[in-house]
Design a protein around this motif. Sequence first.
Motif, PDB file in Angstrom:
ATOM      1  N   GLU A   1       0.838  -1.191   0.000  1.00 13.98           N
ATOM      2  CA  GLU A   1       0.000   0.000   0.000  1.00 13.98           C
ATOM      3  C   GLU A   1       0.881   1.252   0.000  1.00 13.98           C
ATOM      4  O   GLU A   1       2.053   1.201   0.376  1.00 13.98           O
ATOM      5  N   TYR A   2       0.308   2.377  -0.406  1.00 10.37           N
ATOM      6  CA  TYR A   2       1.066   3.623  -0.448  1.00 10.37           C
ATOM      7  C   TYR A   2       0.112   4.812  -0.336  1.00 10.37           C
ATOM      8  O   TYR A   2      -1.091   4.669  -0.488  1.00 10.37           O
ATOM      9  N   ILE A   3       0.711   5.961  -0.045  1.00 11.24           N
ATOM     10  CA  ILE A   3      -0.038   7.209  -0.111  1.00 11.24           C
ATOM     11  C   ILE A   3       0.597   8.079  -1.178  1.00 11.24           C
ATOM     12  O   ILE A   3       1.828   8.082  -1.334  1.00 11.24           O
ATOM     13  N   ALA A   4      -0.225   8.784  -1.932  1.00 14.48           N
ATOM     14  CA  ALA A   4       0.286   9.626  -3.030  1.00 14.48           C
ATOM     15  C   ALA A   4       0.628  11.018  -2.509  1.00 14.48           C
ATOM     16  O   ALA A   4      -0.192  11.675  -1.875  1.00 14.48           O
ATOM     17  N   ILE A   5       1.871  11.418  -2.750  1.00 21.51           N
ATOM     18  CA  ILE A   5       2.283  12.801  -2.451  1.00 21.51           C
ATOM     19  C   ILE A   5       2.614  13.460  -3.789  1.00 21.51           C
ATOM     20  O   ILE A   5       3.627  13.178  -4.409  1.00 21.51           O
ATOM     21  N   TRP A   6       1.720  14.271  -4.242  1.00 22.82           N
ATOM     22  CA  TRP A   6       1.861  14.897  -5.561  1.00 22.82           C
ATOM     23  C   TRP A   6       3.094  15.808  -5.592  1.00 22.82           C
ATOM     24  O   TRP A   6       3.493  16.384  -4.588  1.00 22.82           O
ATOM     25  N   ASP A   7       3.670  15.939  -6.786  1.00 26.84           N
ATOM     26  CA  ASP A   7       4.828  16.829  -6.949  1.00 26.84           C
ATOM     27  C   ASP A   7       4.487  18.261  -6.562  1.00 26.84           C
ATOM     28  O   ASP A   7       5.311  18.991  -6.008  1.00 26.84           O
ATOM     29  N   VAL A   8       3.250  18.658  -6.844  1.00 27.54           N
ATOM     30  CA  VAL A   8       2.850  20.038  -6.584  1.00 27.54           C
ATOM     31  C   VAL A   8       2.754  20.310  -5.085  1.00 27.54           C
ATOM     32  O   VAL A   8       2.713  21.461  -4.648  1.00 27.54           O
ATOM     33  N   TYR A   9       2.731  19.235  -4.259  1.00 25.59           N
ATOM     34  CA  TYR A   9       2.691  19.438  -2.815  1.00 25.59           C
ATOM     35  C   TYR A   9       3.906  20.217  -2.310  1.00 25.59           C
ATOM     36  O   TYR A   9       3.847  20.845  -1.258  1.00 25.59           O
ATOM     37  N   GLU A  10       4.997  20.133  -3.069  1.00 28.35           N
ATOM     38  CA  GLU A  10       6.204  20.855  -2.634  1.00 28.35           C
ATOM     39  C   GLU A  10       5.929  22.345  -2.469  1.00 28.35           C
ATOM     40  O   GLU A  10       6.362  22.975  -1.500  1.00 28.35           O
ATOM     41  N   SER A  11       5.165  22.925  -3.412  1.00 26.74           N
ATOM     42  CA  SER A  11       4.840  24.346  -3.308  1.00 26.74           C
ATOM     43  C   SER A  11       3.820  24.598  -2.201  1.00 26.74           C
ATOM     44  O   SER A  11       3.831  25.651  -1.556  1.00 26.74           O
ATOM     45  N   TYR A  12       2.951  23.609  -1.947  1.00 28.83           N
ATOM     46  CA  TYR A  12       1.971  23.780  -0.885  1.00 28.83           C
ATOM     47  C   TYR A  12       2.628  23.734   0.488  1.00 28.83           C
ATOM     48  O   TYR A  12       2.243  24.467   1.396  1.00 28.83           O
ATOM     49  N   PHE A  13       3.626  22.856   0.627  1.00 30.77           N
ATOM     50  CA  PHE A  13       4.296  22.693   1.915  1.00 30.77           C
ATOM     51  C   PHE A  13       5.313  23.799   2.182  1.00 30.77           C
ATOM     52  O   PHE A  13       5.835  23.904   3.284  1.00 30.77           O
ATOM     53  N   GLU A  14       5.593  24.607   1.183  1.00 31.04           N
ATOM     54  CA  GLU A  14       6.653  25.606   1.313  1.00 31.04           C
ATOM     55  C   GLU A  14       6.398  26.595   2.445  1.00 31.04           C
ATOM     56  O   GLU A  14       7.310  27.077   3.095  1.00 31.04           O
ATOM     57  N   GLN A  15       5.123  26.882   2.699  1.00 28.77           N
ATOM     58  CA  GLN A  15       4.790  27.865   3.732  1.00 28.77           C
ATOM     59  C   GLN A  15       4.745  27.242   5.127  1.00 28.77           C
ATOM     60  O   GLN A  15       4.514  27.932   6.113  1.00 28.77           O
ATOM     61  N   TYR A  16       4.973  25.940   5.220  1.00 30.36           N
ATOM     62  CA  TYR A  16       4.949  25.249   6.509  1.00 30.36           C
ATOM     63  C   TYR A  16       6.350  24.843   6.933  1.00 30.36           C
ATOM     64  O   TYR A  16       7.241  24.649   6.096  1.00 30.36           O
ATOM     65  N   SER A  17       6.558  24.697   8.234  1.00 33.12           N
ATOM     66  CA  SER A  17       7.851  24.262   8.749  1.00 33.12           C
ATOM     67  C   SER A  17       8.028  22.764   8.541  1.00 33.12           C
ATOM     68  O   SER A  17       7.075  22.030   8.252  1.00 33.12           O
ATOM     69  N   ASP A  18       9.278  22.285   8.691  1.00 26.97           N
ATOM     70  CA  ASP A  18       9.547  20.859   8.532  1.00 26.97           C
ATOM     71  C   ASP A  18       8.754  20.043   9.555  1.00 26.97           C
ATOM     72  O   ASP A  18       8.280  18.946   9.249  1.00 26.97           O
ATOM     73  N   VAL A  19       8.612  20.574  10.753  1.00 24.12           N
ATOM     74  CA  VAL A  19       7.858  19.861  11.786  1.00 24.12           C
ATOM     75  C   VAL A  19       6.399  19.717  11.378  1.00 24.12           C
ATOM     76  O   VAL A  19       5.790  18.650  11.511  1.00 24.12           O
ATOM     77  N   GLU A  20       5.828  20.790  10.833  1.00 27.55           N
ATOM     78  CA  GLU A  20       4.428  20.753  10.415  1.00 27.55           C
ATOM     79  C   GLU A  20       4.228  19.811   9.242  1.00 27.55           C
ATOM     80  O   GLU A  20       3.254  19.050   9.194  1.00 27.55           O
ATOM     81  N   VAL A  21       5.181  19.806   8.295  1.00 29.91           N
ATOM     82  CA  VAL A  21       5.096  18.891   7.153  1.00 29.91           C
ATOM     83  C   VAL A  21       5.208  17.446   7.631  1.00 29.91           C
ATOM     84  O   VAL A  21       4.508  16.555   7.145  1.00 29.91           O
ATOM     85  N   GLY A  22       6.110  17.220   8.602  1.00 27.19           N
ATOM     86  CA  GLY A  22       6.249  15.870   9.148  1.00 27.19           C
ATOM     87  C   GLY A  22       4.966  15.376   9.785  1.00 27.19           C
ATOM     88  O   GLY A  22       4.559  14.219   9.605  1.00 27.19           O
TER      89      GLY A  22
END
Length: 272
Positions: A6-27
Amino acid sequence: MEEKKEYIAIWDVYESYFEQYSDVEVGRLVRAMMKYKWSGAAPQFTGNERFIWPAIKRDIDAAIEKMESKSKTNSQNGAKGGRPRKAAAFQADTENQPLFEESEKSEWFLEKPKKALEKEKEKEKEKEKENTSASSLPPPLDAGCGTQAAGGGSIQPYPAKARELCAYFEESCRVFNSKPVLDAITRCLLDGIMPDVLTAVIDETALSGANSPARYAVKIMDDILAEQVRDLSAYQARSAKFKKQKEQNANGTDCKNHGSDTGEEFLGGKRY
């Protein structure tokens, strides 16, 4: 047979969405995605990630629904003897198609940042309007030149408040392009005289009916500048004193000061 993972999809475009969040929040978001996919337990976020989680959850739900639908279709096809052939060799493989267009995803995810940018643009426009309104006040005749301060220095450019008060004088007294008044106002402001004192001077000038409102106002400003009358209460006390003196003069105490036939104005027994 190889075990299916099984897997979860992390779209390439998520990189721009996560940009405004800290590494802790993304984790925390990624861990929540995995847990939700496997157990269906929705996370209880208290940080900024709670704003983007509904969109991510929507993607995961859509992917699960698609996978279940595909599995059901495969089971039905298997029961019928296999998967049906495609109508054409170039028919698109829907398995790898995104749930919706990237432009739609970007617009959906970035709705909140877009609103923030729109608010910033509105604030910038408001500042531009304020600067424009301040600069649109009537300039003095010699807009390129300053005036002389009490100590002899040049005042250039005129302060915005001085231009505003001068415009008020011109409107109230029906006098235009009065550079001497602008110079006097500027000297007073630089010496620490409060703007409401100068407003009171202008109001008094407008009510005086003086033949030369500009000369009348400049003389009062020069007097309060010399007397260091900086606040409104001190100016009002000064005006009350002169009014009383003027009433005494009108009662015959000092008839010499009333030369109405000369057409000259008086304020507290002083000739302007």
